[in-house]
Design an enzyme around this catalytic site. Structure first.
Site, PDB file in Angstrom:
ATOM      1  N   GLY A  19       0.776  -1.241   0.000  1.00  0.00           N
ATOM      2  CA  GLY A  19       0.000   0.000   0.000  1.00  0.00           C
ATOM      3  C   GLY A  19       0.804   1.286   0.000  1.00  0.00           C
TER       4      GLY A  19
ATOM      5  CG  ASP B 219      -8.055   0.302   9.780  1.00  0.00           C
ATOM      6  OD1 ASP B 219      -8.841   1.237   9.959  1.00  0.00           O
ATOM      7  OD2 ASP B 219      -8.426  -0.855   9.540  1.00  0.00           O
TER       8      ASP B 219
HETATM    9  P1  IMP Z   1      -4.277  -2.452  10.589  1.00  0.00           P
HETATM   10  O1  IMP Z   1      -3.410  -3.589  10.999  1.00  0.00           O
HETATM   11  O2  IMP Z   1      -5.733  -2.706  10.902  1.00  0.00           O
HETATM   12  O3  IMP Z   1      -3.831  -1.103  11.093  1.00  0.00           O
HETATM   13  O4  IMP Z   1      -4.254  -2.504   9.018  1.00  0.00           O
HETATM   14  C1  IMP Z   1      -3.774  -1.509   8.244  1.00  0.00           C
HETATM   15  C2  IMP Z   1      -3.816  -1.991   6.811  1.00  0.00           C
HETATM   16  O5  IMP Z   1      -5.164  -2.257   6.406  1.00  0.00           O
HETATM   17  C3  IMP Z   1      -3.330  -0.914   5.888  1.00  0.00           C
HETATM   18  O6  IMP Z   1      -1.931  -0.960   5.708  1.00  0.00           O
HETATM   19  C4  IMP Z   1      -4.110  -1.198   4.623  1.00  0.00           C
HETATM   20  O7  IMP Z   1      -3.417  -2.145   3.846  1.00  0.00           O
HETATM   21  C5  IMP Z   1      -5.406  -1.792   5.100  1.00  0.00           C
HETATM   22  N1  IMP Z   1      -6.478  -0.760   5.128  1.00  0.00           N
HETATM   23  C6  IMP Z   1      -7.085  -0.246   6.217  1.00  0.00           C
HETATM   24  N2  IMP Z   1      -8.007   0.678   5.889  1.00  0.00           N
HETATM   25  C7  IMP Z   1      -7.986   0.751   4.527  1.00  0.00           C
HETATM   26  C8  IMP Z   1      -8.731   1.545   3.561  1.00  0.00           C
HETATM   27  O8  IMP Z   1      -9.582   2.388   3.860  1.00  0.00           O
HETATM   28  N3  IMP Z   1      -8.410   1.314   2.260  1.00  0.00           N
HETATM   29  C9  IMP Z   1      -7.476   0.409   1.860  1.00  0.00           C
HETATM   30  N4  IMP Z   1      -6.756  -0.335   2.727  1.00  0.00           N
HETATM   31  C10 IMP Z   1      -7.017  -0.172   4.047  1.00  0.00           C
HETATM   32 MG    MG Z   2      -0.865  -1.834   3.920  1.00  0.00          MG
END
Ligand code: IMP
Ligand code: MG
Length: 181
Positions: free
Chosen positions: A44, A103
């Protein structure tokens, strides 16, 4: 065309460019006299990383890492697996982890523990987007591009089902795209 699936644009190309330049200027000031190592968390952050690196004027190096989180559906679990490790040692280095979006914080809290165990001089986090309302782990970014509401966004590296990464702006998908599955 990809554009047809976008309901509205959240951040235009120009807004992204301006904000990336501000983040880079802040990094230039904070790391003056040092040579930070930018670590992109694939996939990403690849576009943000490329733009940020070009806007930084200090000498810096880059490396890449990929992680996948176990668990089902659209939310990540606490279980994270490294699918691509760094090519270089980070011992004694000043690390800036470059992420697309913070996130829940699951991925990054795991990654930070892992990186700390390799004895870098310092580790900071630079995320393009932050969704603070979704956080379940106590993790905050040192550099944040924009805070966003709890919306699923795509473009500028961010995907839905691996698509839309190549949009030059960040937008919200039309609900019909999800409903199609
Ligand atoms: P976390 O471990 O829940 O913080 O995940 C973060 C990862 O989830 C990011 O690096 C993204 O790859 C994915 N992600 C979270 N929200 C979005 C979004 O709104 N669009 C696209 N990818 C997202
Ligand atoms: Mg990511």
């Amino acid at each position: 065309m990809l554009e047809q699936d976008i309901e509205r644009v959240l951040f235009t190309e120009q807004e992204l460019k301006d904000r990336v330049a501000e983040l880079a200027a802040q990094i230039d000031r904070d790391y003056a006299g040092k040579e930070p190592m930018l670590i992109s968390v694939l996939r990403g952050s690849f576009i943000f990383m490329a733009d940020l690196a070009r806007a930084i004027h200090l000498p810096c190096t880059v490396d890449f890492m990929a992680v996948s989180s176990y668990g089902s559906g659209t939310t990540s679990s606490g279980q994270v697996k490294i699918t691509k490790d760094l090519s270089e040692s980070i011992e004694g280095r000043d690390i800036i982890v470059v992420e697309d979006i913070l996130d829940s914080g699951n991925t990054l809290s795991y990654l930070f523990r892992l990186l700390q165990a390799r004895h870098p001089a310092s580790v900071r986090l630079c995320t393009l987007l932050d969704k603070p309302s979704r956080r379940t782990k106590p993790i905050t970014a040192d550099y944040t591009g924009f805070s966003v509401d709890d919306l699923f966004v795509v473009g500028y590296g961010l995907d839905y089902a691996e698509k839309y990464r190549n949009l030059p702006y960040i937008g919200v998908l039309k609900p019909a795209v999800y409903e199609k599955g």
